[in-house]
Design a protein around this motif. Structure first.
Motif, PDB file in Angstrom:
ATOM      1  N   GLU A 153       0.836  -1.206   0.000  1.00 16.01           N
ATOM      2  CA  GLU A 153       0.000   0.000   0.000  1.00 16.01           C
ATOM      3  C   GLU A 153       0.871   1.257   0.000  1.00 16.01           C
ATOM      4  O   GLU A 153       0.550   2.237  -0.679  1.00 16.01           O
ATOM      5  CB  GLU A 153      -0.952  -0.012   1.195  1.00 16.01           C
ATOM      6  N   LEU A 154       1.969   1.224   0.733  1.00 14.95           N
ATOM      7  CA  LEU A 154       2.904   2.352   0.719  1.00 14.95           C
ATOM      8  C   LEU A 154       3.504   2.546  -0.674  1.00 14.95           C
ATOM      9  O   LEU A 154       3.658   3.676  -1.139  1.00 14.95           O
ATOM     10  CB  LEU A 154       4.010   2.149   1.757  1.00 14.95           C
ATOM     11  N   ASN A 155       3.834   1.429  -1.340  1.00 11.37           N
ATOM     12  CA  ASN A 155       4.356   1.516  -2.702  1.00 11.37           C
ATOM     13  C   ASN A 155       3.330   2.160  -3.633  1.00 11.37           C
ATOM     14  O   ASN A 155       3.683   2.968  -4.489  1.00 11.37           O
ATOM     15  CB  ASN A 155       4.760   0.140  -3.233  1.00 11.37           C
ATOM     16  N   LYS A 171      10.249  -0.322   4.439  1.00 11.44           N
ATOM     17  CA  LYS A 171       8.937   0.185   4.810  1.00 11.44           C
ATOM     18  C   LYS A 171       9.058   1.481   5.610  1.00 11.44           C
ATOM     19  O   LYS A 171       8.331   2.448   5.360  1.00 11.44           O
ATOM     20  CB  LYS A 171       8.158  -0.875   5.613  1.00 11.44           C
ATOM     21  N   SER A 172       9.990   1.537   6.559  1.00 17.89           N
ATOM     22  CA  SER A 172      10.136   2.747   7.375  1.00 17.89           C
ATOM     23  C   SER A 172      10.666   3.913   6.549  1.00 17.89           C
ATOM     24  O   SER A 172      10.242   5.057   6.746  1.00 17.89           O
ATOM     25  CB  SER A 172      11.010   2.488   8.602  1.00 17.89           C
ATOM     26  N   GLU A 173      11.592   3.646   5.610  1.00 20.59           N
ATOM     27  CA  GLU A 173      12.090   4.716   4.733  1.00 20.59           C
ATOM     28  C   GLU A 173      10.959   5.257   3.860  1.00 20.59           C
ATOM     29  O   GLU A 173      10.827   6.476   3.689  1.00 20.59           O
ATOM     30  CB  GLU A 173      13.213   4.197   3.826  1.00 20.59           C
ATOM     31  N   LEU A 174      10.159   4.357   3.352  1.00 20.19           N
ATOM     32  CA  LEU A 174       9.052   4.739   2.492  1.00 20.19           C
ATOM     33  C   LEU A 174       8.010   5.540   3.266  1.00 20.19           C
ATOM     34  O   LEU A 174       7.514   6.568   2.785  1.00 20.19           O
ATOM     35  CB  LEU A 174       8.431   3.484   1.874  1.00 20.19           C
ATOM     36  N   LYS A 175       7.726   5.093   4.471  1.00 20.25           N
ATOM     37  CA  LYS A 175       6.770   5.818   5.317  1.00 20.25           C
ATOM     38  C   LYS A 175       7.275   7.236   5.587  1.00 20.25           C
ATOM     39  O   LYS A 175       6.516   8.206   5.525  1.00 20.25           O
ATOM     40  CB  LYS A 175       6.547   5.049   6.624  1.00 20.25           C
TER      41      LYS A 175
END
Length: 184
Positions: A153-155, A171-175
Motif C-alpha cells: 500500500e505504501l508503494n 517500509k520505514s524509509e518509504l513511510k
C-alpha cells in the motif's frame, strides 16, 4: 446510484461529512463514532489509492492524482492523531477540526477536478468496472485504522504521489518519504 465509481466516491464523501457533523456537534457520541469514521475514511482512501487513482492517472489526471495522494497522506496523519486523542479531552475538538478541514478541502478539490475528469474521460462501462473494484477494495480495508498500512500500500501511495525508487526503500524509509510528501 448504481456502480459508477464517481457516484460511489461522492456517496462516501457525504457519509463522512455526516459523521464529521455528528462528531463536532454531539460530544456524547464521539467515543462510539470515532472508530466508525476513521475506518470508513481509511477504507475509502485505500480503495481510491489502489483502484481509482491509477485509472485517473492513466486517463490524463497525473497532477490531480499526485495532489490528491498528498492530501490523503496528510489526512491519514491527522486521523491517526485524532484516533489517539481521548474524545472527552479538551484537545479533541481542535484535532477533529484539523482533520475535518483537511478532508473537506480534499473532497472539494476532488469533486471539482478528479471526479469530473473521470466522468469526461472514462465511459460508463469503465466507471462501473472501477466502481466494483472500488467497492471490493473498500470492503477489504474496512476495519483498518489510520496508520495500519502494508508495504504494498505504501508503494502504491508512492506511485500515486510521483515518488520514484519506492520499491528499493524499506517500509520505514518509504513511510518517512511519504510523510515528507504530505507536508509539501
Amino acid at each position: 446510484m448504481g456502480d459508477d465509481v464517481v457516484d460511489l466516491i461522492m456517496s462516501d464523501h457525504r457519509e463522512l461529512e455526516r459523521l464529521f457533523d455528528t462528531l463536532e456537534n454531539e460530544p456524547d457520541k464521539r467515543a462510539a463514532l470515532l472508530p466508525v469514521m476513521t475506518t470508513l475514511l481509511t477504507a475509502h482512501s485505500r480503495a481510491e489509492e489502489s483502484e481509482v487513482y491509477p485509472a485517473a492517472r492513466e486517463a490524463g489526471g497525473e497532477d490531480d492524482v499526485q495532489h490528491s495522494q498528498q492530501e490523503h497522506l496528510l489526512a491519514d496523519q491527522l486521523a491517526e492523531k485524532l484516533a489517539a486523542t481521548d474524545p472527552d479531552s479538551d484537545a479533541f475538538p481542535a484535532a477533529l477540526k484539523e482533520l475535518v478541514d483537511a478532508v473537506k478541502h480534499h473532497v472539494e478539490e476532488e469533486e471539482t477536478t478528479v471526479l469530473p475528469g473521470m466522468r469526461e474521460r472514462l465511459d460508463d462501462a469503465r466507471r462501473a468496472e472501477l466502481g466494483q473494484a472500488f467497492l471490493s477494495a473498500r470492503e477489504e480495508h474496512l476495519g483498518q485504522q489510520p496508520g495500519e498500512v502494508s508495504k504494498a500500500e505504501l508503494n502504491q501511495q508512492a506511485a500515486n504521489a510521483g515518488i520514484s525508487g519506492a520499491s528499493s526503500m524499506s517500509k520505514s524509509e518509504l513511510k518517512s518519504e511519504l510523510e515528507d510528501a504530505a507536508e509539501e
